[in-house]
Design a protein around this motif. Structure first.
Motif, PDB file in Angstrom:
ATOM      1  N   GLY A 131      63.869   2.536  20.663  1.00 57.17           N
ATOM      2  CA  GLY A 131      64.352   2.084  22.290  1.00 57.17           C
ATOM      3  C   GLY A 131      63.889   0.772  22.565  1.00 57.17           C
ATOM      4  O   GLY A 131      62.993   0.134  21.247  1.00 57.17           O
TER       5      GLY A 131
ATOM      6  N   ASN B 129      68.351   2.093  27.315  1.00 52.98           N
ATOM      7  CA  ASN B 129      68.601   2.992  26.675  1.00 52.98           C
ATOM      8  C   ASN B 129      68.336   3.272  24.659  1.00 52.98           C
ATOM      9  O   ASN B 129      67.603   2.103  24.099  1.00 52.98           O
ATOM     10  CB  ASN B 129      70.028   1.998  25.845  1.00 52.98           C
TER      11      ASN B 129
ATOM     12  N   ASP C 207      76.068   7.524  21.619  1.00 50.83           N
ATOM     13  CA  ASP C 207      76.706   6.752  21.975  1.00 50.83           C
ATOM     14  C   ASP C 207      77.039   5.396  21.615  1.00 50.83           C
ATOM     15  O   ASP C 207      78.319   5.105  21.438  1.00 50.83           O
ATOM     16  CB  ASP C 207      75.986   5.525  22.944  1.00 50.83           C
TER      17      ASP C 207
ATOM     18  N   SER D 223      72.114  -1.261  21.755  1.00 50.46           N
ATOM     19  CA  SER D 223      71.106  -0.257  22.669  1.00 50.46           C
ATOM     20  C   SER D 223      71.907  -0.811  23.532  1.00 50.46           C
ATOM     21  O   SER D 223      71.715   0.500  24.950  1.00 50.46           O
ATOM     22  CB  SER D 223      69.848  -0.682  22.120  1.00 50.46           C
ATOM     23  N   ASN D 224      71.806  -2.082  24.176  1.00 47.67           N
ATOM     24  CA  ASN D 224      72.675  -2.505  25.609  1.00 47.67           C
ATOM     25  C   ASN D 224      74.416  -2.058  25.749  1.00 47.67           C
ATOM     26  O   ASN D 224      75.554  -2.113  26.404  1.00 47.67           O
ATOM     27  CB  ASN D 224      72.130  -3.831  25.629  1.00 47.67           C
TER      28      ASN D 224
END
Length: 154
Positions: free
Chosen positions: A29, A82, A106, A146-147
């Protein structure tokens, strides 16, 4: 100061899988995703790491990585909005170690190969399973994934 010199590629086939000799699950993260300075927390197997990276200058950037106690890494990872989940496979080819990251969650469906080089102008043999280079494409930076996860790309 440590310098990371890295090139990143998509994969053209799964032929690399027969060459992979180690796989490690990674959770990572970001405490900061500013392109000028990222701060990453990673749990790799049973080890924790804190990494600070500077702004990309082409394929090079400053990098400082420190091992931290696993409990600290877990606590810092809980602060991250995230968390990326991936499996890192190691493949040796042409005298270099390739790190192939297979993303989950994701970012499922994304697989990238990275090679760290001793100098910006180092030449290396490209395996047949290597696809297009995405070194300069910020969408493929882990901090960006992550975003804005891969599964949300249009």
């Amino acid at each position: 100061m440590a310098t990371e010199i890295e090139r990143k590629f998509l994969l053209a086939s799964d032929d690399w899988r027969s060459l992979a000799h180690k796989a490690t699950r990674i959770a990572q993260g970001y405490l900061n995703t500013d392109p000028a300075r990222t701060v990453r927390v990673r749990i790799k197997g049973s080890q924790g790491f804190l990494t600070i990276k500077g702004k990309n200058e082409g394929i090079a950037r400053a990098e400082f990585e420190y091992e931290v106690p696993l409990a600290d890494a877990e606590a810092m990872l809980a602060l991250c909005p995230n968390v990326l989940d991936k499996t890192r496979h190691l493949v040796e080819f042409g005298g270099f170690l390739w790190e192939i990251d297979e993303f989950h969650g994701d970012n499922a469906g994304l697989i990238v190969a990275e090679i760290e080089l001793p100098a910006v102008d180092t030449t290396f043999a490209k395996p047949e399973w290597l696809g297009n280079e995405v070194s300069g494409d910020a969408r493929y930076y882990n901090s960006a994934l992550s975003n804005h996860p891969y599964t949300q790309w249009s």
